[in-house]
Write an enzyme that holds these catalytic residues in place. Structure first.
Site, mmCIF file in Angstrom:
data_model
loop_
_atom_site.group_PDB
_atom_site.id
_atom_site.type_symbol
_atom_site.label_atom_id
_atom_site.label_comp_id
_atom_site.label_asym_id
_atom_site.label_seq_id
_atom_site.Cartn_x
_atom_site.Cartn_y
_atom_site.Cartn_z
ATOM 1 C CE1 TYR A 73 0.314 1.743 4.311
ATOM 2 C CE2 TYR A 73 0.735 -0.601 4.523
ATOM 3 C CZ TYR A 73 0.808 0.680 5.036
ATOM 4 O OH TYR A 73 1.372 0.893 6.259
ATOM 5 C CB CYS A 74 1.334 3.966 -1.914
ATOM 6 S SG CYS A 74 -0.051 3.979 -3.075
ATOM 7 C CE1 TYR A 75 2.337 9.714 1.705
ATOM 8 C CE2 TYR A 75 3.265 8.953 -0.361
ATOM 9 C CZ TYR A 75 3.426 9.524 0.875
ATOM 10 O OH TYR A 75 4.677 9.902 1.287
ATOM 11 N N GLY A 112 -3.126 4.445 -3.288
ATOM 12 C CA GLY A 112 -3.327 3.221 -4.054
ATOM 13 C C GLY A 112 -2.734 3.192 -5.443
ATOM 14 C CE1 TYR A 149 -1.996 3.677 7.905
ATOM 15 C CE2 TYR A 149 -1.987 6.067 7.842
ATOM 16 C CZ TYR A 149 -1.961 4.889 8.560
ATOM 17 O OH TYR A 149 -1.921 4.913 9.931
#
Length: 105
Positions: free
Chosen positions: A63-65, A67, A92
């Site tokens: 995951y990142c900020y 997606g 996230y």
């Protein structure tokens, strides 16, 4: 060329509960401010090292900020022969919205 699967936050949570390794690809400061419990942080360079050392038969949720970047990182793992790679849609930010009490810093 391998494939990864995009999953919802709820699907990601189930995968994590089932033992998937969680990988946070956001910047280190943001990771330190808060992340999914048990998540390991890997920047782009560290992800290359991770690929060399990790078990390609294990499940991984990235995951990142929001997606988007996690999809590129998930594709990197899939291209290297990792068979169970998932990118969490919404990143996230969606995790916080769905599970505000399931974070750690």
């Amino acid at each position: 060329m391998g494939h990864f699967k995009r999953v919802s936050v709820k699907e990601a949570s189930q995968l994590i509960n089932d033992g998937a390794t969680v990988i946070d690809i956001r910047d280190e400061n943001t990771y330190n401010e808060g992340h999914i419990p048990g998540a390991s942080h890997y920047d782009r360079q560290a992800l290359f090292d991770f690929i060399d050392e990790a078990n390609p038969d294990q499940s991984y949720v990235l995951y990142c900020y929001k997606g988007n970047s996690s999809q590129m990182a998930a594709q990197m793992l899939a291209d290297e022969g990792f068979g169970y790679v998932y990118s969490m849609d919404g990143g996230y930010q969606s995790w916080l919205a769905e599970f505000p009490d399931k974070t750690e810093s």
